[in-house]
Design an enzyme around this catalytic site. Structure first.
Site, PDB file in Angstrom:
ATOM      1  CE1 TYR A 155     -37.975 -22.246 140.837  1.00 27.83           C
ATOM      2  CE2 TYR A 155     -38.997 -23.526 142.602  1.00 27.83           C
ATOM      3  CZ  TYR A 155     -38.385 -22.370 142.154  1.00 27.83           C
ATOM      4  OH  TYR A 155     -38.168 -21.333 143.028  1.00 27.83           O
ATOM      5  CG  ASP A 256     -35.392 -30.762 144.196  1.00 22.14           C
ATOM      6  OD1 ASP A 256     -35.916 -30.884 145.317  1.00 22.14           O
ATOM      7  OD2 ASP A 256     -35.397 -29.697 143.556  1.00 22.14           O
ATOM      8  CE  LYS A 283     -41.667 -26.617 148.128  1.00 27.61           C
ATOM      9  NZ  LYS A 283     -41.506 -25.179 148.041  1.00 27.61           N
TER      10      LYS A 283
HETATM   11  C1  LIG Z   1     -38.632 -29.272 143.752  1.00 27.22           C
HETATM   12  C2  LIG Z   1     -38.194 -28.008 144.399  1.00 27.22           C
HETATM   13  N1  LIG Z   1     -36.896 -27.786 144.590  1.00 27.22           N
HETATM   14  C3  LIG Z   1     -36.456 -26.660 145.173  1.00 27.22           C
HETATM   15  C4  LIG Z   1     -37.334 -25.696 145.581  1.00 27.22           C
HETATM   16  C5  LIG Z   1     -36.819 -24.436 146.214  1.00 27.22           C
HETATM   17  O1  LIG Z   1     -37.161 -24.411 147.551  1.00 27.22           O
HETATM   18  P1  LIG Z   1     -37.288 -23.001 148.326  1.00 27.22           P
HETATM   19  O2  LIG Z   1     -38.509 -22.331 147.814  1.00 27.22           O
HETATM   20  O3  LIG Z   1     -37.364 -23.398 149.765  1.00 27.22           O
HETATM   21  O4  LIG Z   1     -36.042 -22.245 148.014  1.00 27.22           O
HETATM   22  C6  LIG Z   1     -38.701 -25.878 145.403  1.00 27.22           C
HETATM   23  C7  LIG Z   1     -39.669 -24.848 145.824  1.00 27.22           C
HETATM   24  O5  LIG Z   1     -40.810 -24.810 145.448  1.00 27.22           O
HETATM   25  C8  LIG Z   1     -39.147 -27.065 144.784  1.00 27.22           C
HETATM   26  O6  LIG Z   1     -40.437 -27.293 144.578  1.00 27.22           O
END
Ligand SMILES: Cc1ncc(COP(=O)(O)O)c(C=O)c1O
Length: 445
Positions: A155, A256, A283
């Site tokens: 994700y 990521d 985050k």
């Molecule tokens: C690994 C990862 N990448 C990207 C995102 C997307 O971030 P956002 O919710 O701030 O758009 C998340 C969100 O949970 C995530 O866990």
């Protein structure tokens, strides 16, 4: 498929939360299903929060919860930390957003570039979704190639190219290995065709696929710690192999670290000792405010440089807004190497205590995680990738999740979570004891 024990926990939840139930009904008049955030909904309805204080959240019915959800792990200092509240109050009184840069964005950018090994320069967004979106765009523009590679079950936010094979149901999986599967009907086939889906932790298969598609591929996007697999750290040799392969094939390696940046000053790339070309952040770096960032090698990030004509546009009304910048700075200044080390030790203690508990109760379970992260899976099989996660017992996980809410403890609905700087051995013990009580209830007739 539910069980009488899970139904009992749900009934108890409903009896404790009449205020949330009423608000859910009200919310459903204006928001589909009462919700604006897929991950904040659960059956039968989510608790509606009144306020957060330190390690605790209070719902509208006055129930108090020890929070290990921490807004999807983002609140590493807990709720309403005085340093962040002070920084936000001060900034709010001077204005919240301008169509001009502020000094605050330099301070947060400097902190990140000093801490993360891969960051020469960085740009801010308002979410992790935008961070992965822009990092992929940068990789495509830099390599002048269209295709991206991601992992099955990975994700990375909700934009189009990462919305491929995110949560494919077991029945649709090709037994021969990952394939690119759409996440919704009507998703453009052209999008699916530009995404190569890889198996996590399987270097030989990744090597074969990457070599096969090297001519069209721009990059490999990977979480060094897979959040959706209960914060499973990738095997180090797998990441090292990906680093070597991508360098050899001329592809950019994108980490990521939207979640894993909370592991150490330099994130998972420091802990695991592998430096990517680009990194996506989010985050924790926003101190509880909406945030994202992407950065990395100077020659790639130069694509966004307005003083050199910026071949790539990246606008955003709230990019680097000073509210987010000062909250992020206040957070990072509290996060010294000693703080990360203490959190990591406490996380390890929690994981060991949970493993010992499940062994004692003779419940087949796996406890994943690293540093301040943990994840619980009800399966006898080692967790290595998406498919091993999928084979876990979801009904038992749902029972534990709702049962823990009834015990006054919040986890993510996948039974994963994280510690914050306010966590001590007492909160870890409280969590383990509550898990034991719920597991005993779930096993009694
Ligand atoms: C690994 C990862 N990448 C990207 C995102 C997307 O971030 P956002 O919710 O701030 O758009 C998340 C969100 O949970 C995530 O866990």
């Amino acid at each position: 498929m539910s069980t009488p024990q899970v139904q009992r926990e749900i009934a108890r939840f409903v009896s404790r939360t009449p205020g949330s139930r009423a608000l859910q009904q009200e919310a459903a008049r204006y928001l589909p299903g009462g919700s604006s955030r897929t991950t904040a909904y659960f059956e039968p309805y989510p608790i509606f929060v009144d306020r957060g204080e330190g390690h605790y959240v209070y719902d509208v019915d006055g129930n108090r919860y020890l929070d290990f959800m921490l807004n999807a792990t983002s609140l590493i200092l807990g709720h309403a930390h005085p340093a962040i509240v002070g920084a936000l109050q001060e900034q709010a009184s001077r204005g919240t957003a301008f169509s001009a840069p502020t000094e605050a964005q330099i301070r947060l950018a400097r902190l990140l570039c000093e801490r993360l090994p891969s960051l020469d320069t960085v740009r801010f967004t308002n979410s992790g979704t935008e961070a992965t979106l822009m990092a992929l765009r940068a990789a495509r523009a830099f390599t002048r190639k269209p295709k991206i590679a991601k992992f099955e079950g990975g994700y990375h936010g909700s934009h189009e190219y990462v919305s491929v094979s995110v949560r494919p149901p077991a029945a649709r999986l090709d037994p021969a290995g990952p394939t690119a599967l759409p996440e919704y009907p009507g998703q453009p086939p052209g999008v699916i065709a530009e995404v190569l889906v890889l198996p996590y932790n399987d270097l030989p298969r990744c090597a074969r696929l990457l070599r096969q598609h090297r001519e069209e591929l721009a990059c490999v996007l990977v979480e060094p710690v897979a959040s959706a697999f209960g914060y499973l750290p990738a095997r180090r040799e797998f990441l090292v192999g990906l680093r070597e392969l991508t360098a050899e094939l001329g592809l950019l390696l994108i980490f990521d670290e939207v979640q894993s940046v909370r592991l150490a000053p330099g994130g998972a790339q420091e802990v695991l000792g592998v430096v990517p070309d680009l990194t996506c952040l989010g985050k924790t770096i926003g101190g509880g405010m909406p945030v994202g960032a992407f950065g990395g090698r100077a020659e790639v990030m130069a694509l966004f440089d307005p003083t050199r004509g910026a071949p790539l546009a990246h606008a955003g009304t709230f990019n680097a807004n000073p509210m987010t910048m000062v909250a992020g700075e206040a957070t990072l200044r509290c996060l010294t190497p000693e703080v990360y080390a203490r959190l990591g030790a406490l996380g390890e203690s929690l994981r060991q205590q949970l493993r010992a508990l499940f062994a004692r109760l003779q419940v087949p379970a796996q406890v994943t995680g690293i540093g301040s992260f943990f994840g619980i899976h009800f399966t006898a099989e080692a967790i290595v990738d998406y498919r091993s996660v999928l084979r876990g017992d979801r009904t038992l996980a749902q029972g534990l999740f709702v049962g823990l809410i009834n015990e006054g403890i919040l986890l993510q609905s996948s039974c994963a979570g994280a510690l914050c700087t306010l966590t001590t051995a007492a909160e870890v013990e409280a969590l383990v004891a509550a898990v034991e009580r719920v597991m005993r209830r779930l096993r009694s007739p």
